[in-house]
Motif scaffolding. Structure first.
Motif, PDB file in Angstrom:
ATOM      1  N   GLU A 111       0.819  -1.203   0.000  1.00 47.89           N
ATOM      2  CA  GLU A 111       0.000   0.000   0.000  1.00 47.89           C
ATOM      3  C   GLU A 111       0.854   1.255   0.000  1.00 47.89           C
ATOM      4  OE1 GLU A 111      -3.300   2.499  -0.071  1.00 47.89           O
ATOM      5  OE2 GLU A 111      -2.993   0.407  -0.626  1.00 47.89           O
ATOM      6  N   ALA A 112       1.949   1.247   0.800  1.00 48.50           N
ATOM      7  CA  ALA A 112       2.853   2.395   0.826  1.00 48.50           C
ATOM      8  C   ALA A 112       3.511   2.580  -0.539  1.00 48.50           C
ATOM      9  CB  ALA A 112       3.914   2.205   1.910  1.00 48.50           C
ATOM     10  N   LEU A 113       3.861   1.489  -1.181  1.00 48.49           N
ATOM     11  CA  LEU A 113       4.479   1.570  -2.506  1.00 48.49           C
ATOM     12  C   LEU A 113       3.474   2.110  -3.525  1.00 48.49           C
ATOM     13  CD1 LEU A 113       6.904   1.008  -4.310  1.00 48.49           C
ATOM     14  CD2 LEU A 113       6.136  -1.365  -4.505  1.00 48.49           C
ATOM     15  N   ARG A 114       2.236   1.635  -3.463  1.00 49.91           N
ATOM     16  CA  ARG A 114       1.213   2.118  -4.392  1.00 49.91           C
ATOM     17  C   ARG A 114       0.982   3.615  -4.217  1.00 49.91           C
ATOM     18  NH1 ARG A 114      -3.623   3.802  -4.676  1.00 49.91           N
ATOM     19  NH2 ARG A 114      -3.902   3.687  -2.413  1.00 49.91           N
ATOM     20  N   CYS A 115       0.914   4.063  -2.971  1.00 48.65           N
ATOM     21  CA  CYS A 115       0.706   5.486  -2.701  1.00 48.65           C
ATOM     22  C   CYS A 115       1.874   6.328  -3.192  1.00 48.65           C
ATOM     23  CB  CYS A 115       0.482   5.708  -1.214  1.00 48.65           C
ATOM     24  SG  CYS A 115      -1.092   5.074  -0.593  1.00 48.65           S
ATOM     25  N   PHE A 116       3.084   5.811  -3.028  1.00 51.53           N
ATOM     26  CA  PHE A 116       4.257   6.547  -3.491  1.00 51.53           C
ATOM     27  C   PHE A 116       4.212   6.729  -5.003  1.00 51.53           C
ATOM     28  CE2 PHE A 116       8.537   6.744  -5.210  1.00 51.53           C
ATOM     29  CZ  PHE A 116       9.142   7.696  -4.423  1.00 51.53           C
ATOM     30  N   ILE A 117       3.954   5.645  -5.723  1.00 48.74           N
ATOM     31  CA  ILE A 117       3.912   5.725  -7.183  1.00 48.74           C
ATOM     32  C   ILE A 117       2.813   6.691  -7.635  1.00 48.74           C
ATOM     33  CG2 ILE A 117       3.443   4.431  -9.297  1.00 48.74           C
ATOM     34  CD1 ILE A 117       6.200   3.892  -8.189  1.00 48.74           C
ATOM     35  N   ALA A 118       1.655   6.625  -6.985  1.00 47.21           N
ATOM     36  CA  ALA A 118       0.547   7.522  -7.346  1.00 47.21           C
ATOM     37  C   ALA A 118       0.925   8.978  -7.100  1.00 47.21           C
ATOM     38  CB  ALA A 118      -0.705   7.144  -6.555  1.00 47.21           C
ATOM     39  N   GLU A 119       1.576   9.234  -5.978  1.00 49.79           N
ATOM     40  CA  GLU A 119       1.989  10.599  -5.662  1.00 49.79           C
ATOM     41  C   GLU A 119       3.000  11.114  -6.673  1.00 49.79           C
ATOM     42  OE1 GLU A 119       4.680  12.708  -2.235  1.00 49.79           O
ATOM     43  OE2 GLU A 119       3.188  11.241  -1.580  1.00 49.79           O
ATOM     44  N   GLN A 120       3.952  10.265  -7.055  1.00 46.06           N
ATOM     45  CA  GLN A 120       4.965  10.696  -8.008  1.00 46.06           C
ATOM     46  C   GLN A 120       4.392  10.846  -9.415  1.00 46.06           C
ATOM     47  OE1 GLN A 120       8.040  11.793  -7.052  1.00 46.06           O
ATOM     48  NE2 GLN A 120       7.020  11.505  -5.072  1.00 46.06           N
ATOM     49  N   ARG A 121       3.435  10.035  -9.771  1.00 41.76           N
ATOM     50  CA  ARG A 121       2.757  10.241 -11.058  1.00 41.76           C
ATOM     51  C   ARG A 121       2.093  11.609 -11.090  1.00 41.76           C
ATOM     52  NH1 ARG A 121       1.804   5.820 -14.471  1.00 41.76           N
ATOM     53  NH2 ARG A 121       0.086   6.985 -15.428  1.00 41.76           N
ATOM     54  N   GLY A 122       1.563  12.020  -9.949  1.00 41.06           N
ATOM     55  CA  GLY A 122       0.920  13.313  -9.869  1.00 41.06           C
ATOM     56  C   GLY A 122       1.872  14.480  -9.992  1.00 41.06           C
ATOM     57  N   ALA A 123       3.178  14.231  -9.836  1.00 40.99           N
ATOM     58  CA  ALA A 123       4.165  15.311  -9.953  1.00 40.99           C
ATOM     59  C   ALA A 123       4.299  15.801 -11.389  1.00 40.99           C
ATOM     60  CB  ALA A 123       5.519  14.845  -9.420  1.00 40.99           C
ATOM     61  N   GLY A 124       3.886  14.976 -12.356  1.00 33.02           N
ATOM     62  CA  GLY A 124       3.917  15.397 -13.752  1.00 33.02           C
ATOM     63  C   GLY A 124       5.311  15.476 -14.349  1.00 33.02           C
ATOM     64  N   TYR A 125       6.084  14.437 -14.168  1.00 39.35           N
ATOM     65  CA  TYR A 125       7.443  14.428 -14.712  1.00 39.35           C
ATOM     66  C   TYR A 125       7.419  14.368 -16.237  1.00 39.35           C
ATOM     67  CZ  TYR A 125       8.928  13.394  -9.943  1.00 39.35           C
ATOM     68  OH  TYR A 125       9.146  13.447  -8.580  1.00 39.35           O
ATOM     69  N   ASP A 126       8.277  15.157 -16.833  1.00 38.51           N
ATOM     70  CA  ASP A 126       8.447  15.111 -18.290  1.00 38.51           C
ATOM     71  C   ASP A 126       9.485  14.065 -18.687  1.00 38.51           C
ATOM     72  OD1 ASP A 126       6.767  17.500 -18.953  1.00 38.51           O
ATOM     73  OD2 ASP A 126       8.271  18.486 -17.690  1.00 38.51           O
ATOM     74  N   LEU A 127      10.474  13.857 -17.825  1.00 37.96           N
ATOM     75  CA  LEU A 127      11.555  12.916 -18.100  1.00 37.96           C
ATOM     76  C   LEU A 127      11.861  12.153 -16.826  1.00 37.96           C
ATOM     77  CD1 LEU A 127      13.974  11.817 -19.811  1.00 37.96           C
ATOM     78  CD2 LEU A 127      15.280  13.810 -19.032  1.00 37.96           C
ATOM     79  N   GLY A 144       6.372   3.327 -14.178  1.00 39.19           N
ATOM     80  CA  GLY A 144       5.175   3.611 -13.405  1.00 39.19           C
ATOM     81  C   GLY A 144       5.036   5.059 -12.990  1.00 39.19           C
ATOM     82  N   LEU A 145       6.102   5.851 -13.137  1.00 43.22           N
ATOM     83  CA  LEU A 145       6.039   7.265 -12.758  1.00 43.22           C
ATOM     84  C   LEU A 145       5.236   8.096 -13.747  1.00 43.22           C
ATOM     85  CD1 LEU A 145       9.767   7.778 -11.671  1.00 43.22           C
ATOM     86  CD2 LEU A 145       7.798   7.303 -10.203  1.00 43.22           C
ATOM     87  N   GLY A 146       4.995   7.533 -14.942  1.00 36.52           N
ATOM     88  CA  GLY A 146       4.141   8.213 -15.914  1.00 36.52           C
ATOM     89  C   GLY A 146       4.780   9.376 -16.633  1.00 36.52           C
ATOM     90  N   ALA A 147       6.100   9.425 -16.699  1.00 33.95           N
ATOM     91  CA  ALA A 147       6.778  10.528 -17.394  1.00 33.95           C
ATOM     92  C   ALA A 147       6.564  10.442 -18.905  1.00 33.95           C
ATOM     93  CB  ALA A 147       8.267  10.499 -17.071  1.00 33.95           C
ATOM     94  N   ARG A 148       6.635  11.586 -19.571  1.00 31.68           N
ATOM     95  CA  ARG A 148       6.483  11.613 -21.032  1.00 31.68           C
ATOM     96  C   ARG A 148       7.578  10.824 -21.727  1.00 31.68           C
ATOM     97  NH1 ARG A 148       7.378  15.821 -23.781  1.00 31.68           N
ATOM     98  NH2 ARG A 148       8.156  17.304 -22.224  1.00 31.68           N
TER      99      ARG A 148
END
Length: 392
Positions: A111-127, A144-148
């Motif tokens: 759960e902590a790992l899932r929350c971390f990934i979700a939070e970092q995806r929300g940061a909107g990384y380009d790279l 999983g960070l969702g960067a462009r």
């Protein structure tokens, strides 16, 4: 005369010949830059040395993308960078994650790992840059960070990122991550890690080491892998000789290395040291370590995190390396850093070939030193030469 792309006549004194335009070095192929990069994430787990080896690549990314904020996803070792000017601009501590950050005895909390990934995806990384390893676990983590755009290394069985390089184990770690940075169009600025210690940190380090009439030698006889450890009695013999020549000697280590430090002190005294070495093992906070190393004239050590940090803060080092580790982690210059090498390639106990990396040939169970064949005289000669150069 054939055209020389590294020279130009523009603005030159033609009587003296064409001027030379300095070109920045490139490690690997320099790919095109990525448009619109404002946020960069860099994944770098591991200890002190692992962190330091990624710093030149992080600096390269900062130079190539000066408007971007760079976030380091790292371990507690990243505290060394607190207060650092420049990149990384933000540090986020990793949760426990298989193959990415696995502190001893700590279980993965899904759960902590899932929350971390979700939070970092929300940061909107380009790279997002994977500077952690072969990618079996770290590439899915970065993806999983969702960067462009994602860049990094990969073994044949690892997830491919948008821009990838093959992970070939025997490559210097600094060069490996600089080559990854080049995938995003970032050319090198530094070829070795540098850590600037604030004046108050240096003052604190000097206070911890105490007054000395001669040079100060800090010794770190430990290493995470016991096979990298030079026999502690030989460290003691070198320290005793330097002590008799007027050097002050201190030994460092974390809490787990206190017994090893005690053995070193006893060995130095038995070898005739002019004074018992100052034993700081288990007594220094993590934040004090850079200042202590920066205050020393020489660090005498194995291939270890404190040795790499000593180099990064500008202190000369005399060290003992296994030949394979030198390829991956050794200092590049020899003016301020000397290395004695062991060429042992087979386990001294069972004879198993140890040049193959862990995922192709799991290591044997023996922890006997692979560097015991390095002589005391050779390391002592290196230490004396570096101290003499420091004095000049």
């Amino acid at each position: 005369m054939p055209h020389d792309p590294y020279r130009t006549s523009e603005g030159a004194d033609h009587a003296a010949g064409p001027a030379v335009i300095p070109r920045r070095p490139i490690v690997g192929a320099l790919r095109e830059k990525i448009d619109g990069v404002r946020k960069i994430a860099v994944l770098r787990g591991g200890g002190i040395g692992d962190l330091l080896f990624a710093l030149p690549a992080i600096t390269a990314l900062a130079s190539a993308y000066p408007e971007a904020e760079i976030t380091l996803l790292g371990t507690p070792a990243a505290r060394l960078l607190d207060g650092r000017v420049g990149a990384p601009h933000r540090i986020v501590r990793l949760p426990v994650a298989e193959g990415v950050y696995e502190p001893s005895g700590a279980p993965v909390d899904p759960e902590a790992l899932r929350c971390f990934i979700a939070e970092q995806r929300g940061a909107g990384y380009d790279l997002a840059a994977q500077m952690h390893g072969g990618g079996r676990f770290s590439n899915p983590f970065v993806a999983g960070l969702g960067a462009r755009c994602t860049i990094g290394t990969r073994t044949d069985d690892a997830l491919a990122l948008e821009r990838s390089l093959p992970y070939v184990y025997y490559q210097h770690e600094v060069m490996r991550w600089l080559e990854v940075a080049a995938l995003a169009g970032a050319a090198p600025v530094d070829l070795e890690p540098r850590v600037i210690v604030a004046p108050e940190g240096v003052e604190l380090g000097r206070a911890r080491l105490g007054e000395a009439d001669g040079p100060i030698v800090v010794v770190h006889p430990g290493a995470t892998d016991p096979r990298r450890r030079w026999p502690v009695e030989r460290f003691g013999a070198v320290a005793a000789e330097l002590s008799r020549s007027g050097a002050g000697v201190a030994v460092i280590g974390d809490a787990s290395e206190q017994r090893l430090a005690d053995d070193f002190v006893r060995a130095a005294v038995a070898a005739g040291a002019a004074a018992a070495p100052l034993n700081l093992a288990g007594k220094l906070s993590f934040d004090e370590l850079p200042g202590v190393l920066a205050s020393a004239d020489l660090c005498l050590a194995n291939d270890s995190g404190p040795r790499h940090l000593a180099q990064a803060v500008g202190t000369s080092t005399a060290s003992v390396f296994w030949s394979g580790n030198l390829l991956n982690a050794g200092p590049m210059g020899r003016g301020e850093h000397r290395v004695q090498l062991s060429w042992t390639t087979n386990c001294p106990v069972c004879g198993r070939d140890s040049t193959q990396v862990g995922w192709t040939a799991p290591r044997c169970e023996h922890d006997d030193s692979f560097v015991a064949d390095v002589s005391t005289e050779a390391v002592l000669a290196d230490a004396r030469a570096l101290l003499a150069e420091r004095a000049r």
